[in-house]
Structure formats: structure tokens, C-alpha cells
Write an enzyme that holds these catalytic residues in place. Structure first.
Site, PDB file in Angstrom:
ATOM      1  CG  HIS A   1      -2.113  -0.806   1.052  1.00 47.54           C
ATOM      2  ND1 HIS A   1      -3.385  -1.088   2.326  1.00 47.54           N
ATOM      3  CD2 HIS A   1      -2.073  -2.194   0.593  1.00 47.54           C
ATOM      4  CE1 HIS A   1      -4.091  -2.088   2.188  1.00 47.54           C
ATOM      5  NE2 HIS A   1      -2.980  -2.992   0.907  1.00 47.54           N
TER       6      HIS A   1
ATOM      7  CG  ASP B   1      -3.415   1.823   3.119  1.00 51.13           C
ATOM      8  OD1 ASP B   1      -3.762   1.912   2.396  1.00 51.13           O
ATOM      9  OD2 ASP B   1      -3.553   0.950   4.001  1.00 51.13           O
TER      10      ASP B   1
HETATM   11  O1  LIG Z   1       9.196  -7.721  -6.557  1.00 48.33           O
HETATM   12  C1  LIG Z   1       8.639  -7.042  -7.003  1.00 48.33           C
HETATM   13  C2  LIG Z   1       7.813  -6.776  -5.919  1.00 48.33           C
HETATM   14  C3  LIG Z   1       6.911  -6.298  -5.786  1.00 48.33           C
HETATM   15  N1  LIG Z   1       6.591  -4.964  -6.749  1.00 48.33           N
HETATM   16  C4  LIG Z   1       5.828  -3.932  -6.681  1.00 48.33           C
HETATM   17  O2  LIG Z   1       4.762  -4.362  -5.558  1.00 48.33           O
HETATM   18  C5  LIG Z   1       3.101  -4.232  -6.201  1.00 48.33           C
HETATM   19  C6  LIG Z   1       3.152  -4.877  -5.637  1.00 48.33           C
HETATM   20  O3  LIG Z   1       1.977  -4.475  -5.068  1.00 48.33           O
HETATM   21  P1  LIG Z   1       0.034  -5.538  -5.758  1.00 48.33           P
HETATM   22  O4  LIG Z   1      -0.158  -6.300  -7.312  1.00 48.33           O
HETATM   23  O5  LIG Z   1      -0.676  -4.304  -5.491  1.00 48.33           O
HETATM   24  O6  LIG Z   1      -0.037  -7.039  -5.077  1.00 48.33           O
HETATM   25  P2  LIG Z   1       0.551  -7.162  -3.056  1.00 48.33           P
HETATM   26  O7  LIG Z   1       1.920  -6.177  -2.282  1.00 48.33           O
HETATM   27  O8  LIG Z   1       0.013  -8.358  -3.102  1.00 48.33           O
HETATM   28  O9  LIG Z   1      -0.663  -6.137  -2.608  1.00 48.33           O
HETATM   29  C7  LIG Z   1      -1.731  -6.358  -1.737  1.00 48.33           C
HETATM   30  O10 LIG Z   1      -1.995  -4.497  -1.681  1.00 48.33           O
HETATM   31  C8  LIG Z   1      -3.335  -4.193  -2.715  1.00 48.33           C
HETATM   32  C9  LIG Z   1      -3.142  -3.329  -2.940  1.00 48.33           C
HETATM   33  O11 LIG Z   1      -4.515  -3.089  -1.865  1.00 48.33           O
HETATM   34  C10 LIG Z   1      -4.385  -5.410  -2.856  1.00 48.33           C
HETATM   35  O12 LIG Z   1      -4.912  -5.251  -4.306  1.00 48.33           O
HETATM   36  C11 LIG Z   1      -3.575  -6.705  -3.067  1.00 48.33           C
HETATM   37  O13 LIG Z   1      -4.281  -8.083  -2.700  1.00 48.33           O
HETATM   38  C12 LIG Z   1      -1.975  -7.267  -1.804  1.00 48.33           C
HETATM   39  O14 LIG Z   1      -1.883  -8.425  -1.604  1.00 48.33           O
HETATM   40  C13 LIG Z   1       3.139  -3.279  -7.375  1.00 48.33           C
HETATM   41  O15 LIG Z   1       3.841  -2.396  -7.272  1.00 48.33           O
HETATM   42  C14 LIG Z   1       4.711  -4.173  -7.580  1.00 48.33           C
HETATM   43  O16 LIG Z   1       4.876  -3.512  -9.191  1.00 48.33           O
HETATM   44  C15 LIG Z   1       8.430  -4.632  -7.674  1.00 48.33           C
HETATM   45  O17 LIG Z   1       7.766  -3.781  -7.995  1.00 48.33           O
HETATM   46  N2  LIG Z   1       9.170  -5.705  -7.233  1.00 48.33           N
END
Ligand SMILES: O=c1ccn([C@@H]2O[C@H](COP(=O)(O)OP(=O)(O)O[C@H]3O[C@H](CO)[C@@H](O)[C@H](O)[C@H]3O)[C@@H](O)[C@H]2O)c(=O)[nH]1
Length: 460
Positions: A1, A101
Site C-alpha cells: 500500500h 491508507d
Molecule cells: O519484486 C517486486 C515485487 C513487487 N513490486 C511492486 O509491488 C507492488 C505489488 O502490489 P500488488 O500487485 O497490489 O500486490 P500486493 O503486494 O499483493 O498488494 C496488496 O495490496 C493490494 C492493494 O490494496 C491488493 O490489491 C493486494 O491484493 C494485496 O495483496 C506493485 O507496485 C509491484 O510493481 C515490485 O516493484 N517488485
């Protein structure tokens, strides 16, 4: 987030708002790229509260061992209420608004006490948020059978899910339990807050924005997304969310040698840890598909290494050498997705990933695992036709042959229709964020609204 919230801070700062970001020490480094671009943004660093079940030194949900409830983090951060209240009261010209958030619902109560406005930031999409709000408003009881279908009958298109697929946090609610009650109060406080900012755009989720306005009973809802930094869109390798564990030079060199739209990028976000069986199934799918791929594998905490989480099957890396890049740890996802060589994205449907896939114009393969990801998958697959559904948390293991087939098709010449649709969605996102686009206008309107609050305060 945190990542999209920081992206939002950038967009607000360049529009002239004075911003202070409250952060705990171990997360401070994530702000570096933002602070280097925006000299007017201040930080307020408070120690992470002592909390019995959270091991010392863990300040980010991505580092929380899976045996500790994520809601503990929500509860722990509530301890920042008093220090923040004291800070506001001792500040010569305190902020006129709090943007926080959706997991920091307690800031609504704080804002009321301080006589300032609180705006909820939703890093999830409008459809997913509508389902969450509906659950916490109506508090339906869990059915005996986890497969029983639950319908969100008041939400447009009446989304339906087997119970086990609905919000993990809601399902973990236990009446009377202090952590659960705190989470519930926070979620309900979100609904009562002054305004709502959502990282999504009108064309993508128009009916759900309309629904939220009705549900909240006011129009102070701003669709501002996708709030990605300009560098991601312009393909400058950004340091976003952390620095890459792989050299940018090596990554670029590898991708540059691949043909256009032939590489599949695989990532399950920052929270999901695949079990040993799930890792084997994904690895087998990738191996049998014969595709070129980058697989970003989340590093488990030390305690979990022995339990097989995130374990790459033995010999797999050698067998796919040359066509597969397996990266343990952090990668610049937005940048990878925008590389011309990437032709498909196997995603868990975290909302940020969905938006990043859309902005990059990459067809997606959906494999939702939990949280709001099943709702994201419904929107993306059924409504927007921007992805194919491949598997989910319950059947990754049994669907590895299907996964191999789908991966192969996704980068074949037969996937023309998917590519065209991905391009349409990309154009819609670009239109929303360009100057005078719907999200740009909403950001400007939001800033105007906040500046209006400032003059209300000045007038007493
Ligand atoms: O090696 C990595 C891994 C992740 N990311 C970034 O991390 C973020 C990941 O976000 P998301 O795809 O939303 O996944 P989660 O980290 O799982 O996010 C949580 O938060 C989101 C927003 O509320 C929800 O939709 C998801 O279900 C919840 O698990 C993105 O911007 C990616 O680009 C990187 O840049 N590098």
C-alpha cells in the site's frame, strides 16, 4: 500500500500541496526516490510501536511471517494515535487534512478530535473497495460451508464468490477479539471519513465509483489513478518500493536479447508466499511451456525457509537456463512490464499489478490467491476482458498442465485479440492520466478541495 501512497504524494506535491509523510524507521528508505524528486515533502519518523506478536524489527507487512495475522499490523499502527495527536497539537501550523491508507481507519477518529478532515486512500480498486465496505457495513455471518456462494446483491453486476474467496481480513473477523474489533472500527471509520481517493480511473470502474458515491452518501470521491510515477511510463528504471536485487544492467541485457512480446513475466506481489507444491506447479508450467520468462520469487523470512515456502525446485534453474530468469527478491516490476520483450504477465491480481499491467499494455493471466484479488480478477477477466483466468489459490497445483498451455498461447501469434484489448486498456489509462484526462482533473479537483480546507481554517 505504501508504493501507491507515495506515488500519490508525488502527484499532490507537484500540484502545490505541502506534505508531511509519517513513516517508521525501517520504511524510510522507500521514500528516498520520492524525497529526492520533491524537496518540499517532509518526513515525520516515529518508532514502530512495540507490539507483542510482531517480532522486533518488522515494520512492513511484506516481512510479517504468515503465522502472524496481518491485522496485527493494523492494530499495532493504531498505537501511533497519541504521538500523532501530540505532534499535531505542538505544530505551529499543522496540516489541514490527513490522507491515510484504508488500513489506518483510526486516523478518522484522530482527525475528528483535531478538527481536520481525513481522506481515505484506497490502493485497491473501486469494485474491490465496494465489496469490502459492503461486508463491514452489513457484517454477514460466515456460512458453514466455505464453498457456499456469497452475493454482493447491492453492488452493480452483483458479484458472487464462494465464501473462501471473499476478503481475507473480513473472514478473519472474530466478534469480541480486540484485534478484530479494532479492524472493524477502522473499516467502518473509513466509510464515515470525509472523502475517498481511489487509485483507479473512471473509465475502468465507472459503475463502481457511482455505487461508492451512493453508498457513502456524498460526492467527495476522487478517481486519480493509475498514479504511477512518470519514470515507469517513460521506461526510466525507477527505484520504486526498494532497490532491485538484480543488476539493472544484467536485466536489461537479458531482456534486450529477447524477441518482442515473447517473455512472460511472473510475480505474485509482496504478500503471497507460494507453498512448496504451488512453487512446483508454477515451475512445471513454466518448464513445459517452453516460453522465455522472468519469475520474481518473494524471499521468505528466515523462519520459513525450512518450511518450503518460495522453494525453487531442485534442478529447475539449470533446466530452463537461457530462457528463464529467476530472481529472488525485489525487481523493478513497472519497468520490466514496459519492456518491449514482455508479452504476458502471470499475476496474482494485486491491484497495483493490474494497473501496472494495464499501463504497460501487457495481456495478463490471472491467478488470484486471496485478499481482494478475486474481485480484481472478476473485473479484469470478466468485465474488462483484459486477462485470461488460469488458476487460483485452490487449484494452482492441479492446473499446472493448463498453466503450461496458457503460457505458451499467451506469447504465440494466436494471442492477437488479447494484445489488441490490452492496447485499448493501455490507451484508456494513458487518456485518464494525461493533462486534462479524468484522473488528472480529479487530482486537480482534490488539491483545490484541500486548499479550500486551508482557507476554512484560516478563517477560523
Ligand atoms: O519484486 C517486486 C515485487 C513487487 N513490486 C511492486 O509491488 C507492488 C505489488 O502490489 P500488488 O500487485 O497490489 O500486490 P500486493 O503486494 O499483493 O498488494 C496488496 O495490496 C493490494 C492493494 O490494496 C491488493 O490489491 C493486494 O491484493 C494485496 O495483496 C506493485 O507496485 C509491484 O510493481 C515490485 O516493484 N517488485
Amino acid at each position: 500500500h505504501l508504493i501507491p501512497l507515495l506515488d500519490l504524494a508525488h502527484h499532490l506535491a507537484i500540484r502545490g500541496l505541502t506534505i508531511t509523510i509519517l513513516v517508521t524507521p525501517k520504511n524510510l528508505h522507500i521514500l528516498n526516490p520520492l524525497l529526492s524528486k520533491n524537496s518540499t515533502i517532509n518526513t515525520l519518523v516515529f518508532p514502530f510501536p512495540n507490539y507483542p506478536s510482531i517480532p522486533f524489527g518488522i515494520e512492513n507487512l511484506k516481512d510479517l511471517p504468515p503465522n502472524i495475522r496481518p491485522t496485527s499490523m493494523i492494530h499495532a499502527l493504531g498505537e501511533l494515535y497519541q504521538p500523532l495527536l501530540t505532534w499535531f497539537r505542538s505544530h505551529p501550523s499543522p496540516p489541514v487534512a490527513i490522507i491515510s491508507d484504508m488500513f489506518l481507519g483510526w486516523t478518522h477518529r484522530l482527525a475528528c478530535q483535531l478538527g481536520v478532515r481525513r481522506f481515505v486512500f484506497s490502493p485497491s480498486g473501486a469494485m474491490a473497495l465496494a465489496t469490502m465496505y459492503s461486508l463491514w457495513q452489513e457484517m454477514p455471518n460466515a456460512p458453514k460451508d466455505q464453498n457456499e456462494v456469497f452475493s454482493f446483491s447491492k453492488i452493480p453486476s452483483c458479484p458472487k464468490y464462494p465464501w473462501w474467496q471473499i476478503s481475507t481480513i473480513y473472514r478473519s473477523y472474530v466478534e469480541g477479539d480486540p484485534v478484530s474489533e479494532f479492524t472493524k472500527e477502522g473499516m467502518q471509520a473509513n466509510i464515515a471519513s470525509w472523502g475517498l481517493i481511489v487509485n483507479s480511473f473512471t473509465l475502468l470502474e465507472g459503475i463502481y465509483f457511482e455505487h461508492l458515491r451512493k453508498q457513502l452518501g456524498h460526492d467527495r470521491v476522487w478517481a486519480v489513478g493509475p498514479i504511477l510515477p512518470k519514470e515507469t511510463i517513460d521506461m526510466t528504471p525507477p527505484e520504486r518500493g526498494g532497490s532491485s536485487t538484480v543488476s539493472m544492467h544484467d536485466l536489461k541485457t537479458w531482456l534486450d536479447t529477447c524477441e518482442d512480446h515473447k517473455v512472460v513475466y511472473v510475480c505474485y506481489g509482496t504478500q503471497v508466499l507460494l507453498t512448496k507444491d504451488q512453487m512446483e506447479a508454477v515451475a512445471s508450467g513454466l518448464e513445459k511451456s517452453g516460453v522465455h520468462f522472468i519469475w520474481c520469487v518473494k524471499q521468505p523470512s528466515k523462519e520459513l525457509v525450512g518450511e518450503g515456502y518460495s522453494m525453487i525446485p531442485s534442478g529447475f534453474e539449470d533446466r530452463v537456463a537461457g530462457r528463464g530468469l529467476i530472481i529472488r527478491g525485489w525487481v523493478p516490476q513497472g519497468w520490466i512490464l514496459s519492456h518491449r520483450a514482455v508479452g504476458a504477465f502471470l499475476t496474482h491480481c494485486g491491484w497495483n499489478s493490474i494497473l501496472e499491467g494495464i499501463v504497460a499494455g501487457v495481456p495478463m493471466l490471472a491467478c488470484p490467491m486471496g485478499a481482494d484479488q478475486f474481485v480484481g480478477a472478476t473485473l479484469l477477466v470478466e468485465e474488462l476482458k483484459g486477462a485470461k483466468r488460469v488458476c487460483d489459490a485452490a487449484n494452482v497445483v492441479s492446473h499446472s498442465a493448463k498453466l503450461a498451455r496458457t503460457l505458451m498461447e499467451s506469447v504465440s501469434d494466436e494471442s492477437r485479440v488479447e494484445k489488441e484489448r490490452a492496447e485499448e486498456l493501455r490507451m484508456a489509462a494513458v487518456d485518464a492520466i494525461k493533462e486534462d484526462g479524468s484522473s488528472d482533473n480529479n487530482l486537480n479537483a482534490f488539491v483545490k478541495h484541500v486548499l479550500g480546507l486551508g482557507s476554512e481554517t484560516d478563517e477560523g
